[in-house]
Write an enzyme that holds these catalytic residues in place. Structure first.
Site, PDB file in Angstrom:
ATOM      1  CB  CYS A 123      -0.910  -0.017   1.220  1.00 30.67           C
ATOM      2  SG  CYS A 123       0.007   0.116   2.774  1.00 30.67           S
ATOM      3  CB  ALA A 181       4.025  -0.710   1.938  1.00 36.51           C
ATOM      4  NE  ARG A 199      12.686  -1.892   0.849  1.00 37.50           N
ATOM      5  CZ  ARG A 199      12.896  -1.678  -0.434  1.00 37.50           C
ATOM      6  NH1 ARG A 199      12.482  -2.536  -1.326  1.00 37.50           N
ATOM      7  NH2 ARG A 199      13.532  -0.599  -0.836  1.00 37.50           N
ATOM      8  CG  HIS A 256       7.554   4.549  -4.114  1.00 35.31           C
ATOM      9  ND1 HIS A 256       7.315   3.680  -5.142  1.00 35.31           N
ATOM     10  CD2 HIS A 256       7.864   3.775  -3.037  1.00 35.31           C
ATOM     11  CE1 HIS A 256       7.476   2.442  -4.722  1.00 35.31           C
ATOM     12  NE2 HIS A 256       7.796   2.466  -3.445  1.00 35.31           N
TER      13      HIS A 256
HETATM   14  S1  SF4 Z   1      -1.078  -1.992   5.794  1.00 32.49           S
HETATM   15 FE1  SF4 Z   1      -2.057  -0.406   7.078  1.00 32.49          FE
HETATM   16  S2  SF4 Z   1      -1.837   1.481   5.909  1.00 32.49           S
HETATM   17 FE2  SF4 Z   1      -1.510  -0.206   4.451  1.00 32.49          FE
HETATM   18  S3  SF4 Z   1      -3.549  -0.640   3.545  1.00 32.49           S
HETATM   19 FE3  SF4 Z   1      -3.303  -2.001   5.324  1.00 32.49          FE
HETATM   20  S4  SF4 Z   1      -4.251  -0.862   7.009  1.00 32.49           S
HETATM   21 FE4  SF4 Z   1      -3.856   0.630   5.379  1.00 32.49          FE
END
Ligand code: SF4
Length: 483
Positions: free
Chosen positions: A65, A68, A99, A198
């Protein structure tokens, strides 16, 4: 197997894979799958695939996402700052240490990359808001870690949903602790993948880092910045050695083993050297427009691409640097030739299927080819069309191209085009190993590395040999075949 026969297998595999989908999904996925050919130079994207589109709901995507992309990729490795994952604990825990961004420093004293900071949202925070909790966390961090140089606030999904104003909290806490607190609105639901994260992270650097001054590092005509190397397993160190041997001065390293000061000093470089185009092209373009700093892409995977890139980088400087580049190449060529002499006979002719993110689906092709291996399938988790057009120039033969591939497609392609090794992410690793296929995890180099530069290639070649030629595969049968 000749190139023609493989191409026809690839095309018929693609058709058969699509037939298995319901009509609507078939129409969607057809846009993201193709067979790329080196002759397709004029084609807009490799294999004609479309990218950066929403995943088909219900399939197991390998994407991350926006959070991330910002926290896990761009901001997380900046070592002397604390990056707070603002929201529930889960996102933070799963983005922690995955990572392998190596760094020099004392963890918990002046370096915080592998530590996990979160505001750990509970129900009451969702109902009443988390601003106060965030303020308290920032004050505590500053008290517990007095050498911290600043804080970034990485928003998780709920922050955007409940409308917490992290910009205002960041402004208030910047004044409170007298250190930069940088708000990054990278809630995971934004965009279709980590790619937007990014971009958001780059915008935060533009808006909150370039507005403050770095330390005085003086100025030489040879000042460069490494952009988009995250020092996975020590990659940036292996690269930096070569640039410095060539007579260049690396004044900033973004963001593997980086400091806040190095981010600030980026605009002082005479040339930006961009390794991961996908994650850092935005800020490189900004520095070009705003500070008149040119940028060039380079590729330090495998000796051929590294020689090419060293010459390309040197060509931007005077004859002295160009001569030095030749000396560096002359020094390391015998070492690289010895690596090739050892491993090429063991790997020649082996076929590779890639599926990674960032730059690796195209940048590592040359490293495999140096070893005599062939790429017969490649694709990106979160690329844009300009990544695929760049890929067209790298492929040497018909190659299956899959954008945002899912588990079903990868397995089906594997069964039909029969690679000797799959090089992909951690989510794919155990599926393919259970199928009895040699596998290397190419997100964090499978706990090995570095893979960049000449030091890295020796390790890369050894790892591919270990994966392919391990006797373990002779003892392994897929559970579903055994049944
Ligand atoms: S990992 Fe966290 S920030 Fe990313 S989509 Fe899932 S809930 Fe949302």
């Amino acid at each position: 197997m000749g190139p023609e026969s493989l191409e026809s297998i690839q095309k018929s595999a693609l058709e058969d894979i699509l037939k298995k989908y319901p009509e609507k999904a078939q129409k969607d996925r057809a846009k993201h799958l193709g067979v790329g050919l080196p002759a397709d130079e004029s084609q807009k994207t490799c294999g004609g695939v479309q990218s950066n589109k929403k995943t088909v709901p219900g399939v197991m995507s390998q994407r991350g996402c926006a959070y991330a992309g910002s926290k896990g990729v761009v901001w997380g490795p900046v070592k002397d700052m604390v990056h707070i994952s603002h929201g529930p604990v889960g996102c933070s825990q799963y983005s922690r240490s995955g990572r392998r961004n190596y760094y020099i420093g004392s963890t918990g004293v002046d370096t915080f990359v592998t530590m996990n900071f979160t505001t750990d949202f509970q129900e009451r925070d969702i109902v009443f808001g988390g601003d106060k909790k965030l303020t308290k966390a920032i004050e505590e961090i500053n008290e517990l870690f007095p050498l911290v140089k600043g804080v970034s606030v990485q928003s998780e999904c709920p922050i955007g949903l409940i409308g917490d104003d992290i910009q205002a909290t960041a402004k208030k806490t910047t004044a409170l602790i007298n250190k930069p607190v940088i708000p990054v609105s990278c809630e995971g639901f934004r965009g279709v993948s980590q790619s937007l994260g990014h971009h958001i992270a780059n915008d935060a650097i533009r808006d909150h880092v370039f507005t403050s001054k770095g330390s005085d590092v003086g100025s030489t005509p040879y000042d460069v910045a490494i952009i988009g190397d995250y020092n996975i397993g020590g990659d940036a160190w292996a690269s930096r050695i070569l640039l410095e041997e060539m007579g260049l001065r690396v004044i900033a390293q973004w963001s593997g083993d980086a400091t806040l000061n190095e981010l600030r000093n980026g605009p002082k470089a005479k040339l930006n050297l961009l390794h991961c185009y996908r994650s850092m092209n935005y800020v490189s373009r900004h520095m070009e427009q705003e500070f008149n700093i040119p940028w060039i892409e380079y590729n330090f995977f495998g000796p051929s691409k590294t020689y090419e890139s060293l010459r390309k980088i040197a060509s931007q400087f005077d004859q002295g640097v160009q001569d030095n580049a030749e000396k560096v190449i002359a020094k390391y060529k015998p070492v690289m030739d010895a690596v090739l002499d050892k491993y090429k006979p063991r790997l020649e002719g082996k076929k590779v299927m890639l599926y990674v993110g960032g730059l690796r689906p195209r940048h590592v092709i040359g490293a495999y080819e140096d070893l005599g291996m062939e790429i017969i399938g490649t694709g990106y988790e979160f690329a844009h069309n300009d990544d695929y057009s760049r890929t067209t120039h790298e492929i040497q033969r018909s190659t299956v191209i899959y954008d945002d591939a899912n588990e079903y497609e990868l397995e089906a392609f594997c069964k039909r085009i029969k690679p000797d090794i799959v090089a992909a992410g951690v989510k794919e690793k155990y599926t393919f190993q259970k199928m009895g296929l040699p596998f290397r995890q190419m997100h964090s180099w499978d706990y090995s590395g570095p893979y960049h530069g000449f030091d890295g290639f020796a390790i890369f070649a050894r790892d591919m040999d270990m994966a392919i030629n391990s006797p373990v595969w002779g003892h392994n049968k897929a559970p579903w075949d055994a049944a």
